[in-house]
Enzyme design. Structure first.
Site, PDB file in Angstrom:
ATOM      1  CB  ALA A   1      -0.949  -0.004   1.206  1.00  0.00           C
TER       2      ALA A   1
ATOM      3  CE  LYS B   1      11.161   5.526 -13.108  1.00  0.00           C
ATOM      4  NZ  LYS B   1      10.466   6.067 -11.924  1.00  0.00           N
TER       5      LYS B   1
ATOM      6  NE  ARG C   1       8.195   6.876  -4.068  1.00  0.00           N
ATOM      7  CZ  ARG C   1       7.364   5.947  -3.598  1.00  0.00           C
ATOM      8  NH1 ARG C   1       7.806   5.065  -2.724  1.00  0.00           N
ATOM      9  NH2 ARG C   1       6.121   5.887  -3.999  1.00  0.00           N
TER      10      ARG C   1
END
Length: 463
Positions: free
Chosen positions: A50, A286, A348
Site C-alpha cells: 500500500a 531512471k 521521490r
C-alpha cells in the site's frame, strides 16, 4: 459505448469524475468471461502493498468498478501495526478539513472523531486504519476513496484472481515466497500485475539482472505468461487527481491486451507491449539518475544550466546502458526519457537526492523514508554498478583502445555509487564529476553505443 450520445447511466466518483457505467460494466464482463467466471462468481482483485502507487491503483479500480459488487471485489493488503506519528496526524487533520467532500464523508461514516483525537494526541492512528478511510501513509496530501483493507496476507491472496504487486522490489521476493505457501492447493492460476520498479544483480552463472516479475515467477512458480508489468511516466497523486497520463502494460498478448482495455480510462491511457523485462529494467534505471538530478538541483540552487548539463550526461549514460540491455534500444527511447523526465520533475528519488544534498536527510536513515516510502533508486545504483563493473562484459574504450568494464564509461553512475553505497564522497561529488574536464562529450558516448555491437542478452537472462 464511450462517445455515444445517449448515456444509459453515469457514476459520479468521490473525486469528481464521471464515467459511463454501462461501458465500464461491459469491460468488466469481458474480463470476467476471459477468466472463465460464471454468473454469480465474483472476480477477486487484490493489491499487495500500500505505497503511493499501489494505493492509487487500487483506488482507481475501486472508483471504476467497485459499484458492481455482485461481480467484482477489490481489496488491498498492507502489513498491520504501522503507527501514524503525531506530526503526520496533524497534517492529515489539516488535509481533511481543507476538503469539504472528505470532511462530510468522514462525518457520515462516524470516522471524523478519531482524527480529532489523533490531532490532539489522545489517540494513535494505524496506517491500515486510515487506509480504509482513503488515506495512504506515503501520500497524505491526496485523499483517495475508501478502500477495503486486509491485514492478513493469506486471507487477501488465497483465492485472488488478479494480484497487483505494489511492493518495493526489495520486498517482493520475501512476500511472494510467503504467498506461494497459500497457493499450493490452487487449481486456477492467478494473473499478477507488477507495479514495482527496481532490480537486483546476480553474478552467477553469468552477470544478469533480476526484476520483480522474475522474482515473483521464481517465488511462486506462476508462469511468466501470467505475470505482467505496468509502468509509465506518471506521478501517483496526479493520476488520481485526473491529470492525463499514459502507461504500458507489458507481457504475454493473451493477458496484456484485455487488461490494457480493462485498466484504460479517459485520463489514464494504457498501451500494451510484449517486451516485459526490458521495460521493467528501464523503470529501475531512471530512478538511479533521478537521485543525482535532485542532488544537482539542490547544490546549484535550481540552476537550469547545471540541471541541463546533468541531464545531457545522465541520458547519454542511460542510452549507453540501454544498448547493452536491448537488441532494439531505439524502441525504448520515448518511454525511458518520458519516465525519466517526470521522475526528475516530481519523483521521490529526485526528492531524496535533494534532501541528501541539503542535509535534511542522511544516508544513515536508510532508504525507506517516512511519508515517502521506499527510495528504489538507492538499491538500483548498487545493482547496476555491480553488474556493469564485471570484466566479462568488457567493451572497448574509445580513447585508450583497450577493454574496460562498461561502468568505466558511466562516470555519473560511478559517482552515485561512491556517494550512496561506499560513501567515499559527499553529495557535492556529483558536481565534481560534472565539472571534470576529462568527461567525455555525451554525444561521443551515444556514438560509441550506436556504432558497436554492445548488446549483451545474458544481462537480462536471455540465451
Amino acid at each position: 459505448m464511450v462517445g455515444s450520445i445517449k448515456v444509459k447511466s453515469q457514476n459520479l466518483h468521490s473525486n469528481g469524475s464521471v464515467q459511463n457505467c454501462a461501458s465500464m460494466e461491459e469491460k468488466l464482463d469481458e474480463l470476467r468471461h476471459l477468466l472463465g467466471k460464471a454468473e454469480g462468481d465474483i472476480l477477486r482483485i487484490v493489491g499487495v502493498g500500500a505505497g503511493a502507487w499501489g494505493s492509487v491503483f487500487a483506488a482507481l479500480l475501486q472508483d471504476s468498478y467497485g459499484q458492481f459488487r455482485e461481480k467484482v471485489q477489490i481489496r488491498i493488503w498492507r502489513r498491520p501495526g504501522r503507527t501514524v506519528d503525531k506530526a503526520t496526524a496533524e497534517h492529515l487533520f489539516e488535509v481533511i478539513n481543507s476538503r469539504e467532500d472528505v470532511l462530510r464523508r468522514l462525518i457520515r461514516r462516524c470516522a471524523y472523531l478519531k482524527y480529532v483525537e489523533a490531532r490532539l494526541g489522545d489517540r494513535t492512528l494505524l496506517a491500515d486504519e486510515i487506509l480504509k478511510d482513503g488515506f495512504c501513509l506515503n501520500m497524505i496530501h491526496t485523499p483517495l476513496c475508501p478502500l477495503k483493507v486486509v491485514t492478513n496476507l493469506q486471507e487477501a491472496v488465497w483465492d485472488a484472481d488478479i494480484v497487483v504487486n505494489g511492493l518495493p522490489s526489495t520486498e517482493t521476493r520475501e512476500v511472494f515466497e510467503e504467498i506461494s505457501h497459500y497457493w499450493k492447493e490452487r487449481i486456477t492460476v492467478p494473473i499478477i500485475i507488477s507495479l514495482s520498479k527496481g532490480i537486483e544483480a546476480a553474478l552467477e552463472p553469468l552477470p544478469h539482472i533480476i526484476t520483480p516479475t522474475q522474482m515473483i515467477n521464481r517465488a511462486t512458480g506462476v508462469a511468466i505468461e501470467n505475470i505482467l508489468y505496468l509502468g509509465g511516466p506518471n506521478i501517483a497523486s496526479e493520476i488520481y487527481n485526473k491529470e492525463y497520463a499514459n502507461a504500458r502494460i507489458c507481457g504475454a498478448e493473451k493477458w496484456r491486451k484485455p487488461l490494457a482495455k480493462f485498466l484504460r480510462q479517459p485520463h489514464f491511457i494504457v498501451w500494451d507491449n510484449s517486451d516485459l523485462v526490458t521495460h521493467e529494467v528501464m523503470g529501475g534505471l531512471k530512478n538511479v539518475y533521478a537521485i543525482g538530478a535532485g542532488m544537482v538541483a539542490a547544490l546549484t540552487n535550481e540552476s537550469a544550466t547545471s540541471k541541463s548539463v546533468y541531464f545531457a550526461h545522465c541520458t547519454s549514460e542511460m542510452i549507453f546502458i540501454t544498448h547493452l540491455l536491448a537488441e532494439e534500444p531505439e524502441k525504448l527511447a520515448g518511454p525511458l526519457l518520458a519516465d525519466t523526465y517526470v521522475t526528475l520533475l516530481k519523483g521521490r528519488n529526485a526528492w531524496y537526492g535533494q534532501m541528501l544534498a541539503k542535509g535534511e536527510l542522511s544516508l544513515d536513515m536508510g532508504d525507506s523514508i517516512s511519508g515517502k516510502g521506499m527510495i528504489q533508486g538507492v538499491s538500483a545504483v548498487g545493482a547496476f554498478y555491480e553488474l556493469l563493473s564485471q570484466s566479462s562484459l568488457s567493451v572497448l574504450h574509445p580513447e585508450e583502445n583497450k577493454p574496460v568494464a562498461p561502468v568505466e564509461l558511466c562516470p555519473i553512475l560511478k559517482t552515485l555509487y561512491r556517494i550512496l553505497i561506499t560513501r567515499e564522497l559527499a553529495s557535492q561529488g556529483i558536481l565534481q564529476a560534472l565539472r571534470d574536464e576529462t568527461l567525455n562529450d555525451p554525444r561521443e558516448r551515444i556514438e560509441i553505443a550506436q556504432t558497436h555491437a554492445f548488446y549483451r542478452p545474458s544481462l537480462l537472462g536471455q540465451p
